[in-house]
Design an enzyme around this catalytic site. Sequence first.
Site, PDB file in Angstrom:
ATOM      1  N   TYR A 101      -3.158   8.344  -7.675  1.00  0.00           N
ATOM      2  CA  TYR A 101      -2.384   8.757  -6.502  1.00  0.00           C
ATOM      3  C   TYR A 101      -2.712  10.206  -6.147  1.00  0.00           C
ATOM      4  O   TYR A 101      -2.761  11.065  -7.034  1.00  0.00           O
ATOM      5  CB  TYR A 101      -0.876   8.631  -6.794  1.00  0.00           C
ATOM      6  CG  TYR A 101      -0.008   9.241  -5.725  1.00  0.00           C
ATOM      7  CD1 TYR A 101       0.477   8.463  -4.681  1.00  0.00           C
ATOM      8  CD2 TYR A 101       0.292  10.606  -5.728  1.00  0.00           C
ATOM      9  CE1 TYR A 101       1.238   9.020  -3.668  1.00  0.00           C
ATOM     10  CE2 TYR A 101       1.054  11.177  -4.721  1.00  0.00           C
ATOM     11  CZ  TYR A 101       1.518  10.378  -3.700  1.00  0.00           C
ATOM     12  OH  TYR A 101       2.262  10.934  -2.691  1.00  0.00           O
ATOM     13  N   GLU A 189      -1.468  10.812   2.314  1.00  0.00           N
ATOM     14  CA  GLU A 189      -1.312  10.166   1.019  1.00  0.00           C
ATOM     15  C   GLU A 189      -2.410   9.129   0.801  1.00  0.00           C
ATOM     16  O   GLU A 189      -2.728   8.376   1.718  1.00  0.00           O
ATOM     17  CB  GLU A 189       0.060   9.489   1.000  1.00  0.00           C
ATOM     18  CG  GLU A 189       0.613   9.224  -0.359  1.00  0.00           C
ATOM     19  CD  GLU A 189       2.026   8.662  -0.264  1.00  0.00           C
ATOM     20  OE1 GLU A 189       2.982   9.406  -0.539  1.00  0.00           O
ATOM     21  OE2 GLU A 189       2.177   7.481   0.092  1.00  0.00           O
TER      22      GLU A 189
END
Length: 382
Positions: A101, A189
């Site tokens: 991530y 993101e």
Amino acid sequence: MKLEEFQAKKLFGEYGIPVPDGIMVTTAEEARSAAEKIECPVVVKAQVQAGGRGKAGGVKLAGTPAEAYMAAESILGMDIKSFRVERLLVDPAVSIAGEYYVGITIDRRKKLPVMMASASGGVDIEKVAAETPDQIFFQDINPERGLRSFEARQIAFLLFPDKKKALAAASIMMKLWDCFHGVDASLVEINPLAELEDGSIIALDAKIVLDDNAMFKHPFMEEMRLPTPSEKKELDAKSHGLSYVQLEGDIGCMVNGAGLAMATMDIIKHLGGTPANFLDIGGSSSPEKVIHAMELLVSDSNVKAVFINVFGGITRCDDVATGLVAALQEIRTDIPPLVIRLTGTNEEEGIRILSDFGITALKDMTEGAREAIRLAGEGGCS
Ligand code: GDP
Ligand code: MN
């Protein structure tokens, strides 16, 4: 303004972030031809302004064009977090060795952009953040200097012990910062940032939230706006000189002035009610504006009562009253019970116009809010 994945991946691509070379489609037939063009296997992904699509069944692998057709058929029209799926992204499928991530957002407390990264990426990142927050690494970013390459490398090596992979990840982080800064995002993101079987690192998912206050700097981005039903209403309201934000409560509010509109929502909340919207009809309240405002409120089926709160300053109470009477005469649909509080310039005249029409106006705001809450409650029970 939130972008959908296919839009965010396009921007990522422009900043040099490796992304799968997919095709956005709107029908199952197009998904089949996209799968033929790309070469199977492909992954068919719901495009909505929300995450959690994988868990909701909105991401499906397809081994053949026929399977892509079937996957598209089952995903189109799906409801994911109250977004209806109207678009799909058909991406070449890849073999994933690991899911990581990386994201950048603004830390409001520090008043700085911050990069977050974790080796535990994928569909459960919220769980990681809640249960094992130590698995998420943070790097503050000086907004003037930007993310520095040594800072990116430091974080990248925490994720990837292997040097080649770490440097590839660090390069993606630098480009992600360039993108965040370049498009004036409030969030970018990549989840998952995937390590593939062949050792390469790519962005398999993409999320971008653009800062609406900076949109004037990027006029081309306005074209990327895919308004949700409630945003469509807000834009429509804006074109009529109203500022409207839909909320989830049951008391429709119509107010002149943004400050009074906020205070009206506060007092409703304070007395135990829930406002259905913010609606500022502004200074001049022509009958057309009041009619349109009334139509907006009535189109929200959650609205059980309407509280009209007007403080006449430059806006004259008699003008508002005239507009309101015209609106009530024009709108033929069922109008929920109304409470009107009218005070200020020409209030006597305004109150007289309303009472000629059979409406009693109150002068006290608290009293008005209380009455609206009572009426909404009655409406809710019937
Ligand atoms: P989200 O659930 O809305 O965040 O959607 P994602 O785009 O992140 O997809 C969810 C999950 O689908 C990912 O975490 C991957 O595990 C999986 N996925 C997405 N693309 C591929 C792919 O090309 N191959 C494989 N094997 N899995 C994929
Ligand atoms: Mn994801």
